[in-house]
Design a protein around this motif. Structure first.
Motif, PDB file in Angstrom:
ATOM      1  N   VAL A  24      69.707 -44.726  29.291  1.00 18.89           N
ATOM      2  CA  VAL A  24      68.585 -45.783  29.770  1.00 18.89           C
ATOM      3  C   VAL A  24      68.482 -46.879  28.940  1.00 18.89           C
ATOM      4  CG1 VAL A  24      67.445 -44.297  31.507  1.00 18.89           C
ATOM      5  CG2 VAL A  24      66.830 -44.368  28.963  1.00 18.89           C
ATOM      6  N   GLU A  25      68.797 -46.443  27.570  1.00 19.43           N
ATOM      7  CA  GLU A  25      68.636 -47.405  26.640  1.00 19.43           C
ATOM      8  C   GLU A  25      69.490 -48.791  26.623  1.00 19.43           C
ATOM      9  OE1 GLU A  25      67.045 -43.698  25.005  1.00 19.43           O
ATOM     10  OE2 GLU A  25      69.031 -44.093  25.909  1.00 19.43           O
ATOM     11  N   MET A  26      70.644 -48.610  27.517  1.00 16.99           N
ATOM     12  CA  MET A  26      71.451 -49.718  27.541  1.00 16.99           C
ATOM     13  C   MET A  26      70.917 -50.900  28.389  1.00 16.99           C
ATOM     14  SD  MET A  26      74.947 -47.348  27.862  1.00 16.99           S
ATOM     15  CE  MET A  26      75.574 -46.615  26.329  1.00 16.99           C
ATOM     16  N   ASN A  27      70.318 -50.369  29.320  1.00 15.65           N
ATOM     17  CA  ASN A  27      69.336 -51.523  30.327  1.00 15.65           C
ATOM     18  C   ASN A  27      67.857 -50.877  30.386  1.00 15.65           C
ATOM     19  OD1 ASN A  27      69.489 -52.246  33.664  1.00 15.65           O
ATOM     20  ND2 ASN A  27      68.671 -53.439  31.919  1.00 15.65           N
ATOM     21  N   PRO A  28      66.973 -51.309  29.170  1.00 16.22           N
ATOM     22  CA  PRO A  28      65.875 -50.694  29.260  1.00 16.22           C
ATOM     23  C   PRO A  28      64.751 -51.190  30.266  1.00 16.22           C
ATOM     24  CG  PRO A  28      65.924 -52.115  27.192  1.00 16.22           C
ATOM     25  CD  PRO A  28      67.356 -51.832  27.929  1.00 16.22           C
ATOM     26  N   ILE A  29      65.007 -52.257  30.897  1.00 14.11           N
ATOM     27  CA  ILE A  29      63.969 -53.014  31.911  1.00 14.11           C
ATOM     28  C   ILE A  29      65.027 -53.300  33.025  1.00 14.11           C
ATOM     29  CG2 ILE A  29      62.581 -54.788  32.362  1.00 14.11           C
ATOM     30  CD1 ILE A  29      61.791 -55.189  29.429  1.00 14.11           C
ATOM     31  N   LEU A  30      64.507 -52.970  34.203  1.00 17.78           N
ATOM     32  CA  LEU A  30      65.414 -53.219  35.370  1.00 17.78           C
ATOM     33  C   LEU A  30      64.447 -53.763  36.436  1.00 17.78           C
ATOM     34  CD1 LEU A  30      68.037 -53.251  37.314  1.00 17.78           C
ATOM     35  CD2 LEU A  30      67.279 -50.812  37.908  1.00 17.78           C
ATOM     36  N   LEU A  31      64.689 -54.792  36.975  1.00 19.00           N
ATOM     37  CA  LEU A  31      63.973 -55.585  38.224  1.00 19.00           C
ATOM     38  C   LEU A  31      64.662 -55.523  39.331  1.00 19.00           C
ATOM     39  CD1 LEU A  31      62.884 -58.626  35.821  1.00 19.00           C
ATOM     40  CD2 LEU A  31      61.712 -56.356  35.980  1.00 19.00           C
ATOM     41  N   LYS A  32      64.095 -54.937  40.309  1.00 24.92           N
ATOM     42  CA  LYS A  32      64.654 -54.848  41.617  1.00 24.92           C
ATOM     43  C   LYS A  32      63.583 -55.511  42.637  1.00 24.92           C
ATOM     44  CE  LYS A  32      66.595 -50.947  42.703  1.00 24.92           C
ATOM     45  NZ  LYS A  32      66.810 -49.626  43.135  1.00 24.92           N
ATOM     46  N   PRO A  33      64.300 -56.776  43.036  1.00 24.67           N
ATOM     47  CA  PRO A  33      63.546 -57.648  44.066  1.00 24.67           C
ATOM     48  C   PRO A  33      63.315 -56.559  45.381  1.00 24.67           C
ATOM     49  CG  PRO A  33      65.366 -58.874  43.525  1.00 24.67           C
ATOM     50  CD  PRO A  33      65.513 -57.300  42.775  1.00 24.67           C
ATOM     51  N   LYS A  34      62.026 -56.455  45.615  1.00 23.62           N
ATOM     52  CA  LYS A  34      61.719 -55.832  46.951  1.00 23.62           C
ATOM     53  C   LYS A  34      61.146 -56.792  48.307  1.00 23.62           C
ATOM     54  CE  LYS A  34      61.129 -52.033  46.508  1.00 23.62           C
ATOM     55  NZ  LYS A  34      62.199 -50.924  46.406  1.00 23.62           N
ATOM     56  N   ARG A  35      60.567 -57.944  47.844  1.00 25.70           N
ATOM     57  CA  ARG A  35      60.261 -58.965  48.835  1.00 25.70           C
ATOM     58  C   ARG A  35      60.082 -60.194  48.134  1.00 25.70           C
ATOM     59  NH1 ARG A  35      56.574 -55.028  48.420  1.00 25.70           N
ATOM     60  NH2 ARG A  35      54.352 -55.637  48.102  1.00 25.70           N
ATOM     61  N   GLU A  36      59.648 -61.205  48.867  1.00 30.59           N
ATOM     62  CA  GLU A  36      59.664 -62.579  48.316  1.00 30.59           C
ATOM     63  C   GLU A  36      58.487 -62.388  47.167  1.00 30.59           C
ATOM     64  OE1 GLU A  36      60.603 -66.613  47.826  1.00 30.59           O
ATOM     65  OE2 GLU A  36      61.170 -65.237  49.486  1.00 30.59           O
ATOM     66  N   ALA A  37      58.853 -62.813  45.815  1.00 29.65           N
ATOM     67  CA  ALA A  37      58.034 -63.108  44.620  1.00 29.65           C
ATOM     68  C   ALA A  37      57.374 -61.599  44.288  1.00 29.65           C
ATOM     69  CB  ALA A  37      56.901 -63.948  44.902  1.00 29.65           C
ATOM     70  N   VAL A  38      57.874 -60.361  44.809  1.00 26.79           N
ATOM     71  CA  VAL A  38      57.572 -59.295  44.656  1.00 26.79           C
ATOM     72  C   VAL A  38      58.624 -58.385  43.944  1.00 26.79           C
ATOM     73  CG1 VAL A  38      56.254 -57.037  44.920  1.00 26.79           C
ATOM     74  CG2 VAL A  38      55.530 -59.022  46.010  1.00 26.79           C
ATOM     75  N   THR A  39      58.487 -57.742  42.778  1.00 27.21           N
ATOM     76  CA  THR A  39      59.654 -56.805  42.073  1.00 27.21           C
ATOM     77  C   THR A  39      59.208 -55.724  41.624  1.00 27.21           C
ATOM     78  OG1 THR A  39      60.806 -59.146  41.352  1.00 27.21           O
ATOM     79  CG2 THR A  39      61.032 -57.173  39.934  1.00 27.21           C
ATOM     80  N   GLU A  40      60.060 -54.715  41.900  1.00 20.84           N
ATOM     81  CA  GLU A  40      59.735 -53.323  41.246  1.00 20.84           C
ATOM     82  C   GLU A  40      60.346 -53.355  39.852  1.00 20.84           C
ATOM     83  OE1 GLU A  40      61.026 -48.624  41.499  1.00 20.84           O
ATOM     84  OE2 GLU A  40      62.157 -50.192  42.807  1.00 20.84           O
ATOM     85  N   VAL A  41      59.445 -52.931  38.877  1.00 22.39           N
ATOM     86  CA  VAL A  41      59.892 -52.806  37.424  1.00 22.39           C
ATOM     87  C   VAL A  41      60.330 -51.459  37.178  1.00 22.39           C
ATOM     88  CG1 VAL A  41      59.098 -53.346  35.178  1.00 22.39           C
ATOM     89  CG2 VAL A  41      58.300 -54.790  37.061  1.00 22.39           C
ATOM     90  N   VAL A  42      61.341 -51.173  36.574  1.00 20.35           N
ATOM     91  CA  VAL A  42      61.801 -49.903  36.111  1.00 20.35           C
ATOM     92  C   VAL A  42      61.882 -50.128  34.590  1.00 20.35           C
ATOM     93  CG1 VAL A  42      63.657 -48.139  36.163  1.00 20.35           C
ATOM     94  CG2 VAL A  42      63.253 -49.591  38.257  1.00 20.35           C
ATOM     95  N   LEU A  43      61.303 -49.155  33.746  1.00 15.56           N
ATOM     96  CA  LEU A  43      61.371 -49.066  32.516  1.00 15.56           C
ATOM     97  C   LEU A  43      61.941 -47.833  32.016  1.00 15.56           C
ATOM     98  CD1 LEU A  43      57.605 -50.306  31.204  1.00 15.56           C
ATOM     99  CD2 LEU A  43      59.701 -51.687  31.338  1.00 15.56           C
ATOM    100  N   LEU A  44      63.017 -48.045  31.218  1.00 14.30           N
ATOM    101  CA  LEU A  44      63.712 -46.858  30.600  1.00 14.30           C
ATOM    102  C   LEU A  44      64.031 -45.662  31.822  1.00 14.30           C
ATOM    103  CD1 LEU A  44      61.874 -45.999  27.214  1.00 14.30           C
ATOM    104  CD2 LEU A  44      64.252 -47.131  27.514  1.00 14.30           C
ATOM    105  N   GLY A  45      64.650 -46.491  32.696  1.00 16.49           N
ATOM    106  CA  GLY A  45      65.181 -45.499  33.966  1.00 16.49           C
ATOM    107  C   GLY A  45      64.003 -45.400  34.754  1.00 16.49           C
ATOM    108  N   LYS A  46      62.790 -45.338  34.745  1.00 14.75           N
ATOM    109  CA  LYS A  46      61.839 -44.850  35.574  1.00 14.75           C
ATOM    110  C   LYS A  46      60.757 -45.786  36.209  1.00 14.75           C
ATOM    111  CE  LYS A  46      62.919 -40.635  34.463  1.00 14.75           C
ATOM    112  NZ  LYS A  46      63.718 -39.758  35.317  1.00 14.75           N
ATOM    113  N   HIS A  47      60.611 -45.595  37.340  1.00 15.33           N
ATOM    114  CA  HIS A  47      59.570 -46.778  38.064  1.00 15.33           C
ATOM    115  C   HIS A  47      58.506 -46.752  37.332  1.00 15.33           C
ATOM    116  CE1 HIS A  47      57.296 -48.488  41.312  1.00 15.33           C
ATOM    117  NE2 HIS A  47      56.232 -47.839  41.065  1.00 15.33           N
ATOM    118  N   PHE A  48      58.151 -48.146  37.084  1.00 14.57           N
ATOM    119  CA  PHE A  48      56.844 -48.215  36.118  1.00 14.57           C
ATOM    120  C   PHE A  48      55.737 -49.155  37.096  1.00 14.57           C
ATOM    121  CE2 PHE A  48      54.605 -51.937  33.731  1.00 14.57           C
ATOM    122  CZ  PHE A  48      54.025 -51.007  32.915  1.00 14.57           C
TER     123      PHE A  48
END
Length: 500
Positions: free
Chosen positions: A72-96
């Motif tokens: 998870v340290e290789m990509n500590p912040i993952l942003l996953k678009p869910k709908r218009e202008a709203v994104t899920e934020v994943v920190l260190l592999g876990k939903h934030f």
């Protein structure tokens, strides 16, 4: 002491991910312990690490090329678009959290910076070299003050920067000069070289432009990489739009049509099929373009409710049902499995109350996504009629709980005896929430044999190499191209390293 090199681009989709993969393999071949790093990634496709963390697919690919396990340290912040202008934020592999874009930029900066710094420290304690990938462009002046992906990361890692420009789209020289002009003086001093990427022409004709660019900027052009059609995993929307799968051929082949949902995710589930002989994999966005394939695939989706509305608006529901009645197999993966049932329920709104929607009713099941954000790797056996007992493994997130099944058969059974997915009795419709299913060679071979036989073709050739073997060859090809077209001795000098 860990050394780092950072590749930043003059724009999105200039080939940074591909080049970072090549750099990772090259350093690995040279005997360095190397790891990829991308501080913040917005990705349609993700990967689950062995300990259940979720990261961008590109960093998992780069780790594989580097000969190490993804963490998870290789990509500590993952942003996953869910709908218009709203994104899920994943920190260190876990939903934030799920946040609007503006709120994330304002409220998440300090938290993100802390996570990035700690991740760099952990990786630096384990590896000799870090190959760092930027995101988009470092010169987006409206976003720079909260940028967690480019020059701030170079500063934290004390990494020299190589600027990558895509000459295939045109304007490469202007994009390099313009990017440098918009950087602050201390940022520009970090840029130690330029790579011109995706070149298709005659190198001699480019030389006057290279000399002008070096004289104009005082920064050396380290290499000119050719346009490499290698089919690495697509990551962002631009890469997916330009993804070229297998074109039409006069040879008999199994035809697999994937519905191009607006919120499509985990398209990489299907990439092993693109490497299989005599299989044509197509991404289709209009019912008028689908023809009569052997299989219709409803892929993963980050927003099944809006994708279902899109399906009905374009008439996909009627077309898929018609094709199924004609004998075409229908498969749902991830969120696509939800869409196949009679109804599906998903969390909705800030209180996460369930929203129930009517599905396509191709499987007599009612499913519920209970908002479980835990990701995990699973293994078990197939219960599909044409692959009974075949061992499978993959990863899942937001598993579909089957509320009612009208006697439907499970598609898989995990090692803890838990049933998963569903399949019609004749095997003509089936679905699963398991991602990475086609990475299992034995299962994939059985499925493709089934399609080939329906076409009147012979079973797959015995010499068919696995997807894993073909990927290793791809990484080696990237490294060879890097050796041939980029001055890697100069790169080592820029990093303060000597050749091992």
């Amino acid at each position: 002491m860990t050394r780092a090199i950072m590749l930043q681009g003059t724009a999105s989709d200039v080939g940074k991910s591909l080049l970072c993969t090549a750099f990772c393999r090259w350093f690995h071949e040279e005997g360095y312990r190397v790891a990829p790093f991308k501080s913040q990634n917005m990705a349609l496709n993700s990967w689950i690490t062995p300990d259940g963390g979720e990261i961008g697919r590109a960093q998992a690919v780069q780790a594989e090329a580097a000969g190490t396990r993804a963490t998870v340290e290789m990509n500590p912040i993952l942003l996953k678009p869910k709908r218009e202008a709203v994104t899920e934020v994943v920190l260190l592999g876990k939903h934030f959290a799920e946040l609007e874009a503006g709120r994330y930029r304002e409220k998440g900066f300090e938290t993100g910076l802390k996570v990035i710094r700690e991740s760099l420290e952990r990786l630096s304690s384990r590896f000799d070299v870090l190959v760092i990938e930027g995101a988009g462009s470092p010169a987006e002046i409206n976003l720079k003050y909260r940028d967690l992906a480019n020059m701030k990361v170079a500063e934290l890692a004390d990494a020299p920067v190589i600027l990558v420009a895509d000459i295939d789209r045109g304007g490469a020289f202007a994009s390099v000069v313009g990017t440098l002009e918009l950087l602050e003086p201390e940022e520009r001093r970090r840029v130690k070289g330029v790579i011109i990427n995706k070149f298709r022409g005659i190198r001699d004709l480019l030389e006057p432009g290279i000399r002008w660019l070096e004289e104009r900027t005082g920064i050396p052009v380290l290499g000119v990489m050719p346009h490499l059609d290698v089919g690495l995993d697509p990551e962002d929307s631009l890469a997916l739009e330009s993804l070229r799968l297998k074109p039409a051929t006069d040879r008999p082949c199994a035809d697999v049509a994937v519905i191009g949902l607006p919120y499509l995710s985990h398209f990489t589930d299907l990439l092993p099929l693109a490497h299989a002989p005599d299989v044509r994999l197509r991404l289709v966005k209009s019912p008028a373009d689908i023809g009569r394939p052997d299989v219709v695939v409803l892929p993963g989706t980050e927003n099944p409710t809006e994708d279902l509305a899109w399906i009905r608006k374009l008439g996909w529901d009627k077309r898929i049902r018609s094709l199924h009645e004609e004998g075409v197999e229908v498969v749902g993966i991830g969120g696509g499995f939800h869409l196949l049932g009679q109804t599906f329920s998903v969390p909705s709104g800030p209180d996460s109350r369930p929203l129930t929607c009517p599905g396509l009713a191709l499987l007599p099941v009612d499913t519920a996504d209970e908002g479980n954000r835990q990701t995990a790797r699973r293994s078990g056996v197939s219960r599909l009629p044409w692959a009974k007992g075949v061992t499978v493994g993959g990863y899942g997130r937001n598993p579909a709980r089957i509320m009612s099944d009208s006697g439907i058969l499970p598609a898989f059974e995990w090692n803890d005896k838990e049933a998963e997915g569903a399949v019609a009795e004749d095997g003509s419709v089936w679905g699963t929430t398991l991602h990475g299913l086609f990475d299992n060679p034995a299962f994939t071979h059985r499925w493709i044999d089934r399609l080939r036989l329906k076409r009147g073709m012979s079973p797959r050739p015995p010499e068919w190499e696995t997807f894993a073997v073909s990927r290793e060859k791809l990484y080696d090809r990237l490294s060879r191209a890097l050796r041939e077209h980029v001055d890697m001795q100069k790169v080592l000098e820029i990093m303060g390293l000597s050749k091992k």
